[in-house]
Design an enzyme around this catalytic site. Structure first.
Site, PDB file in Angstrom:
ATOM      1  N   GLU A  48     -30.878 -43.706  -5.198  1.00 31.86           N
ATOM      2  CA  GLU A  48     -29.540 -44.201  -5.539  1.00 31.86           C
ATOM      3  C   GLU A  48     -29.560 -45.483  -6.367  1.00 31.86           C
ATOM      4  OE1 GLU A  48     -27.169 -44.728  -2.018  1.00 31.86           O
ATOM      5  OE2 GLU A  48     -27.710 -42.773  -1.190  1.00 31.86           O
ATOM      6  N   GLU A  99     -30.598 -42.481  -8.884  1.00 34.35           N
ATOM      7  CA  GLU A  99     -30.296 -41.066  -9.047  1.00 34.35           C
ATOM      8  C   GLU A  99     -29.878 -40.440  -7.722  1.00 34.35           C
ATOM      9  OE1 GLU A  99     -32.732 -39.867  -6.974  1.00 34.35           O
ATOM     10  OE2 GLU A  99     -33.577 -41.857  -7.169  1.00 34.35           O
TER      11      GLU A  99
END
Length: 353
Positions: free
Chosen positions: A316, A173
């Site tokens: 991420e 994310e």
């Protein structure tokens, strides 16, 4: 398919195949259990795929993006504009997740579920539910309907990816302020003290960390949730990206493929998914335990164990990709090692005493 209908079709792992896998592992040219968690992983993968001839590749990595209204309260060391700047970085191939997915030959897809800004780029998957969530110190971050729709985004993308040939999914994310949402979700669902679930996120100093805890404490008191309804907790504190990752976790369980979790924020999504459908936990693989203190308690609650401990706190999906070679190793060791009989090796250890 509607995710609320699909979750009723999520199945347990194939116990018979798992027993077959365990028997095979015990026949390989090694002391029983000597490959530790790699053996557990191979058995889990066999149960997920319903075959001992499983393949974990290809894997697709998704980065879900959303902004958080609670950043108005100064809970992050970075302004929310950094979310947009980092998405540009993803799309130009310059972020850590780009480097790792290129290195490990993994397809990467970036999804806008709830950024404040809009980016016109064909490489960005446009699934925006809203332009950032609301400030949960003052009101619910999302309506229940928005949370349900964001879950559907992740579910649909996961189902589509598996139907197009992916054998596994990895999630990550990007969203300034999201560890504040994840800490509030963890505190609400796990009933843990804030000192145990609130971390320093993007690098807060001590005063900023204390302020972050105060904001979350005030929000918990303001909303005063007595329900363990996961959708209500998600709508109250969560982000669009946290909801979308929840949907992708459920899609992996529905389509019987493993899903590699990353750090604390994916852990919050996993908590929600587990509350929605307990069997979804069987398909989760914890890539690592992050520096965020709440992640340890999240993994303990889910009863899943991290493959790596690298003091990561980036997000991420980077930890998920770093753990992928371990899945590949479990597959190859399980399927390519010789048995004692094949290698003509005695399978009893003779005492040297």
């Amino acid at each position: 398919m509607n995710w609320q209908t699909a979750i009723d079709k999520i199945q347990l792992l194939d116990v018979n195949v798992m027993k077959e896998a365990e028997t095979h592992l015990d026949q390989l040219t090694k002391p029983q259990g000597s490959l530790g968690m790699l053996e557990d992983l191979a058995i889990q993968l066999a149960g997920i795929y319903q075959t001992t001839r499983f393949r974990v590749d290809p894997i697709t990595s998704f980065v879900f993006v959303g902004d958080h209204g609670v950043t108005e309260e100064g809970v992050s060391a970075f302004p929310s504009e950094v979310t947009t700047q980092m998405v540009h970085n993803f799309l130009h191939g310059g972020a850590a997740i780009n480097v790792l997915t290129r290195q490990h030959d993994v397809s990467l897809k970036v999804v806008d579920v709830g950024m404040k800004d809009s980016i016109d780029n064909p490489l960005l998957i446009q699934k925006k539910i809203g332009q950032g969530t609301r400030n949960f110190l003052k009101e619910k971050a999302m309506t229940k309907q928005e949370a349900i729709e964001a879950i559907q985004v992740g579910f649909d993308l996961g189902v589509m990816e598996v139907e197009n040939g992916a054998k596994g999914l990895a999630i990550g994310e990007m969203g300034i302020g999201n560890t504040t949402s994840s800490a509030a979700i963890a505190a609400s669902l796990l009933k843990r003290p804030l000192d145990e679930v609130v971390g320093r996120g993007t690098g807060l100093n001590s005063d900023q960390w204390l302020h972050k805890k105060k904001v979350i404490q005030q929000a918990l008191q303001f909303h005063n949730l007595h329900s363990n309804d996961p959708i209500e907790v998600l709508a109250t504190f969560g982000g669009y990206e946290i909801a979308a990752m929840t949907g992708m976790i459920l899609s992996a369980a529905y389509k019987r493929v493993p899903i590699l979790l990353d750090g604390f924020n994916t852990g919050a999504s996993a908590l929600i998914a587990a509350k929605i459908e307990t069997k979804s936990v069987l398909y989760m693989i914890a890539s690592h335990q992050s520096e965020e203190p709440g992640h340890r308690h999240t993994l303990q609650a889910l009863q899943i164990y991290p493959l790596l401990q690298l003091n990561l706190r980036l997000g991420e999906g980077t930890g998920a990709i770093l753990a992928l070679p371990i899945l590949r190793s479990a597959q190859h060791l399980f399927q390519e090692m010789a048995t004692f009989e094949e290698a003509n090796v005695a399978n009893k250890i003779v005492s040297q005493n």
